[in-house]
Enzyme design. Structure first.
Site, mmCIF file in Angstrom:
data_model
loop_
_atom_site.group_PDB
_atom_site.id
_atom_site.type_symbol
_atom_site.label_atom_id
_atom_site.label_comp_id
_atom_site.label_asym_id
_atom_site.label_seq_id
_atom_site.Cartn_x
_atom_site.Cartn_y
_atom_site.Cartn_z
ATOM 1 N N LYS A 84 0.853 -1.192 0.000
ATOM 2 C CA LYS A 84 0.000 0.000 0.000
ATOM 3 C C LYS A 84 0.890 1.244 0.000
ATOM 4 O O LYS A 84 1.786 1.382 0.842
ATOM 5 C CB LYS A 84 -0.880 -0.040 1.252
ATOM 6 N N VAL A 85 0.613 2.125 -0.940
ATOM 7 C CA VAL A 85 1.471 3.285 -1.192
ATOM 8 C C VAL A 85 0.602 4.544 -1.216
ATOM 9 O O VAL A 85 -0.454 4.542 -1.851
ATOM 10 C CB VAL A 85 2.171 3.117 -2.579
#
Ligand code: G3P
Length: 216
Positions: A84-85
């Protein structure tokens, strides 16, 4: 519609998985901190052992190189880990590299259609627009979902739309109607999806009628 649970609470994940409806798990630094999981890796290993689906694990760096280091380590933990970015410029650069390395990403903290287009172009596997937080500031979060689903359809982007920051069952039903691929919800909302007062009233009546028969 895939249903994910938005929590780092292992009991809630276990319970939702037992209901037979769970397709994945999303976590974020706030949720992990709330549960006090100091050992992030061990928490992720436990979740991966409980749920056979996408498990989002968020990086906490804000520059591309460090995100890449963190994300590569997270991706090694289990084949189901999705990195997750955050949707910032450095995050988009990292998503591009991850996508070239076949590391799947969930691009989070999306609040506009333009951000969602950039995430798809960079190669995001999942985009996470936050509907509840938009509603909180008097913008209609579900309108954003409609826009992203339409735009992704227009250009045949393969990025999946994950409706996040869900606060109630209407968010879920509208996500289904709009054709979003995934909704992630707190356990409380998953429980609310199953609830109906007429179901409870009906069950109580069935059971009391059955009781009467036994007593006669
Ligand atoms: O995990 C991201 C998102 O679902 C957070 O929701 O309720 O903190 O706005 P919320």
């Amino acid at each position: 519609m895939k249903i994910f649970i938005d929590t780092a609470n292992l009991d809630e994940i276990r319970e939702a998985a037992a209901m037979g409806i769970l397709d994945g798990v999303t976590t974020n630094p706030s949720l992990v901190s709330k549960e006090g999981h100091k050992d992030f890796r061990s928490m992720l290993e436990k979740i991966c052992a409980m749920v056979d689906g996408d498990i989002s694990a968020e990086v906490v760096s804000t520059n591309c190189d460090d995100m890449l280091k963190e994300g590569r380590e997270l991706a090694k933990i289990h084949k189901n880990i999705v990195v997750k970015v955050p949707l910032i410029k450095e995050g988009l650069k990292a998503v591009k590299v991850f996508s070239e390395e076949n590391i799947r990403t969930n691009v989070t903290l999306c609040f506009s259609a333009s951000q969602a287009v950039l995430a798809a172009k960079a190669g995001a596997y999942i985009i996470s627009p936050f509907v509840g937080r938009l509603d909180d500031i008097s913008q209609n979060g579900m309108e954003l979902i409609g826009q992203i689903v339409q735009i992704y359809g227009n250009y045949n982007y393969q990025t999946q739309v994950l409706v996040a920051s869900v606060r109630h069952p209407i968010h879920f039903v509208e996500s289904c109607l709009l054709g979003a691929e995934i909704t992630t919800m707190p356990f409380k909302v998953i429980e609310q999806l199953a609830k109906h007062p007429l179901t409870d009233i009906g069950l109580e009546k069935f059971l009391s009628d059955w009781d009467k028969l036994q007593k006669n």
